[in-house]
Motif scaffolding. Structure first.
Motif, short mmCIF file in Angstrom:
data_model
loop_
_atom_site.label_atom_id
_atom_site.label_comp_id
_atom_site.label_asym_id
_atom_site.label_seq_id
_atom_site.Cartn_x
_atom_site.Cartn_y
_atom_site.Cartn_z
N GLY A 89 -26.89 -13.24 26.16
CA GLY A 89 -26.77 -13.54 24.74
C GLY A 89 -27.97 -13.08 23.96
N VAL A 90 -29.16 -13.24 24.52
CA VAL A 90 -30.38 -12.78 23.85
C VAL A 90 -30.37 -11.26 23.71
CG1 VAL A 90 -32.89 -12.61 24.06
CG2 VAL A 90 -31.74 -14.77 24.55
N ARG A 91 -30.00 -10.56 24.79
CA ARG A 91 -29.94 -9.09 24.71
C ARG A 91 -28.89 -8.62 23.72
NH1 ARG A 91 -30.48 -9.89 30.32
NH2 ARG A 91 -28.23 -9.63 30.61
N ARG A 92 -27.75 -9.29 23.70
CA ARG A 92 -26.67 -8.95 22.77
C ARG A 92 -27.11 -9.15 21.32
NH1 ARG A 92 -22.09 -6.39 21.01
NH2 ARG A 92 -20.60 -7.84 20.09
N ALA A 93 -27.75 -10.29 21.02
CA ALA A 93 -28.22 -10.55 19.66
C ALA A 93 -29.29 -9.54 19.25
CB ALA A 93 -28.78 -11.97 19.57
N TRP A 94 -30.14 -9.16 20.18
CA TRP A 94 -31.19 -8.18 19.89
C TRP A 94 -30.57 -6.83 19.51
CZ3 TRP A 94 -36.46 -9.41 20.28
CH2 TRP A 94 -37.35 -8.34 20.09
N ARG A 95 -29.52 -6.45 20.24
CA ARG A 95 -28.86 -5.17 19.94
C ARG A 95 -28.13 -5.22 18.60
NH1 ARG A 95 -27.51 -5.42 25.52
NH2 ARG A 95 -25.45 -6.24 24.96
N LEU A 96 -27.54 -6.36 18.27
CA LEU A 96 -26.79 -6.46 17.02
C LEU A 96 -27.70 -6.32 15.80
CD1 LEU A 96 -24.22 -9.32 17.74
CD2 LEU A 96 -23.72 -6.90 17.35
N THR A 97 -28.94 -6.79 15.89
CA THR A 97 -29.85 -6.70 14.76
C THR A 97 -30.54 -5.34 14.67
OG1 THR A 97 -31.57 -7.73 16.13
CG2 THR A 97 -30.31 -9.17 14.66
N ARG A 98 -30.26 -4.47 15.60
CA ARG A 98 -30.87 -3.14 15.58
C ARG A 98 -30.34 -2.36 14.36
NH1 ARG A 98 -30.35 -0.63 21.25
NH2 ARG A 98 -31.64 -2.46 21.72
N VAL B 143 -23.84 -15.81 19.12
CA VAL B 143 -23.38 -15.07 20.29
C VAL B 143 -23.04 -16.02 21.44
CG1 VAL B 143 -24.11 -13.45 22.09
CG2 VAL B 143 -24.59 -12.94 19.70
N LEU B 144 -23.88 -17.01 21.67
CA LEU B 144 -23.63 -17.95 22.77
C LEU B 144 -22.35 -18.75 22.54
CD1 LEU B 144 -27.24 -19.32 23.41
CD2 LEU B 144 -26.02 -17.57 24.70
N VAL B 145 -22.09 -19.12 21.29
CA VAL B 145 -20.91 -19.94 21.00
C VAL B 145 -19.65 -19.11 20.93
CG1 VAL B 145 -19.85 -21.45 19.28
CG2 VAL B 145 -22.26 -21.72 19.84
N VAL B 146 -19.70 -18.00 20.21
CA VAL B 146 -18.48 -17.20 19.96
C VAL B 146 -18.11 -16.36 21.17
CG1 VAL B 146 -17.46 -15.41 18.50
CG2 VAL B 146 -18.89 -17.19 17.48
N TRP C 274 -40.59 -11.84 12.71
CA TRP C 274 -39.94 -10.73 13.44
C TRP C 274 -39.03 -11.25 14.54
CZ3 TRP C 274 -41.15 -8.55 18.50
CH2 TRP C 274 -40.46 -7.37 18.75
N LEU C 275 -39.54 -12.16 15.37
CA LEU C 275 -38.71 -12.70 16.45
C LEU C 275 -37.57 -13.54 15.91
CD1 LEU C 275 -41.40 -13.75 19.10
CD2 LEU C 275 -39.83 -11.80 19.19
N GLY C 276 -37.82 -14.32 14.85
CA GLY C 276 -36.76 -15.14 14.28
C GLY C 276 -35.61 -14.31 13.73
N THR C 277 -35.94 -13.16 13.15
CA THR C 277 -34.89 -12.28 12.62
C THR C 277 -34.17 -11.55 13.74
OG1 THR C 277 -36.20 -11.98 10.61
CG2 THR C 277 -34.42 -10.41 11.00
N LYS C 278 -34.90 -11.05 14.71
CA LYS C 278 -34.29 -10.31 15.81
C LYS C 278 -33.39 -11.19 16.67
CE LYS C 278 -34.86 -6.65 16.95
NZ LYS C 278 -34.06 -5.43 16.65
N LEU C 279 -33.72 -12.48 16.75
CA LEU C 279 -32.95 -13.40 17.58
C LEU C 279 -32.10 -14.37 16.75
CD1 LEU C 279 -35.73 -14.24 20.20
CD2 LEU C 279 -33.91 -12.53 20.39
N ALA C 280 -31.86 -14.03 15.50
CA ALA C 280 -31.12 -14.94 14.61
C ALA C 280 -29.68 -15.15 15.06
CB ALA C 280 -31.15 -14.41 13.18
N PHE C 281 -29.11 -14.16 15.76
CA PHE C 281 -27.70 -14.24 16.13
C PHE C 281 -27.47 -14.86 17.50
CE2 PHE C 281 -27.07 -10.20 13.41
CZ PHE C 281 -27.15 -10.97 12.26
N VAL C 282 -28.53 -15.30 18.19
CA VAL C 282 -28.36 -15.83 19.54
C VAL C 282 -27.42 -17.04 19.56
CG1 VAL C 282 -29.55 -16.95 21.46
CG2 VAL C 282 -30.52 -14.91 20.41
N PRO C 283 -27.59 -18.05 18.68
CA PRO C 283 -26.65 -19.18 18.74
C PRO C 283 -25.20 -18.77 18.51
CG PRO C 283 -28.58 -19.76 17.45
CD PRO C 283 -28.66 -18.29 17.70
#
Length: 223
Positions: free
Chosen positions: A72-81, A61-64, A50-59
């Motif tokens: 970045g963590v909050r942004r990735a969490w929202r994107l996977t919603r 988000v941080l780079v792009v 669950w956490l791996g999927t919800k936070l999959a976009f963190v890297p």
């Protein structure tokens, strides 16, 4: 680096806590220890999934988007919603294909090693048998490491493509990039006044949004 360190530390601490809890339950009651095997490990695996999927976009988000770690963590969490099962399904499919590729290479190598060991050590010499077996294990480990390195690139690229796909579907990133390239001066390599098209829509000033052309028939691309 900070995100990688956090992930590694969280996995190690979580694993140690799970082992400690399992040991305490086993010492207090053997039956409770057996029951914990069917409770702790599946629960820990589900939490990681669950956490791996919800936070999959963190890297990505941080780079792009060049956000700070917390943002970045909050942004990735929202994107996977609303995209959890789709993201999880594609990622597990990618991992499964890499695992199958590893098995397709490792199993024939192990069979070949066993066959060679039986031929070389046909006279019953355990030294020759162990030498061939150890050499085969080294070759199998080397092949598995190469496939694992390739798989790491594939899985990382998959997460990045999923991140871009979600942003294109939700925020019209493809339209934003197309309009950015249309309005950008061809002779300009870098202009600080130009808006960064990769930033989240809420972070782009309203004045820059009004200056961007919106004549695309598919809409403004920010919805």
């Amino acid at each position: 680096m900070a995100w990688t360190a956090i992930v590694v530390i969280a996995v190690i601490v979580g694993g140690l806590l799970g082992i400690a809890l399992y040991g305490l339950m086993g010492l207090s009651n053997p039956l409770l220890g057996v029951l914990a095997t069917f409770l702790i490990y599946p629960a820990f695996a589900m939490l990681l999934i669950w956490l791996g999927t919800k936070l999959a976009f963190v890297p990505s988000v941080l780079v792009v988007e060049r956000l700070r770690l917390g943002a970045g963590v909050r942004r990735a969490w929202r994107l996977t919603r609303g995209q959890f099962w789709r993201t999880f399904g594609i990622r597990i499919l990618c991992w499964g294909m890499i695992w199958i590729a590893t098995m397709l290479v490792a199993v024939p190598v192990q069979l070949l090693v066993s066959w060679l060991a039986s031929i070389v050590a046909g006279n019953g010499d355990m030294g020759d048998y162990l030498a061939v077996t150890r050499a085969g294990d080294a070759v199998a480990s080397l092949i598995a490491s190469v496939i694992g390195a390739i798989g790491l690139v594939v899985t990382t690229s998959t997460d990045a493509l999923l991140y871009l796909d979600v942003r294109m579907r939700r925020e019209g990133l493809d339209l934003t990039l197309a309009r950015f390239m249309e309005q950008r001066r061809p002779t300009t390599r870098f202009d600080p006044a130009e808006p960064d098209p990769y930033h989240p829509p809420a972070e782009i000033p309203a004045s820059q949004l009004r200056a961007m052309p919106i004549d695309d028939t598919r809409g403004s691309g920010w919805g």
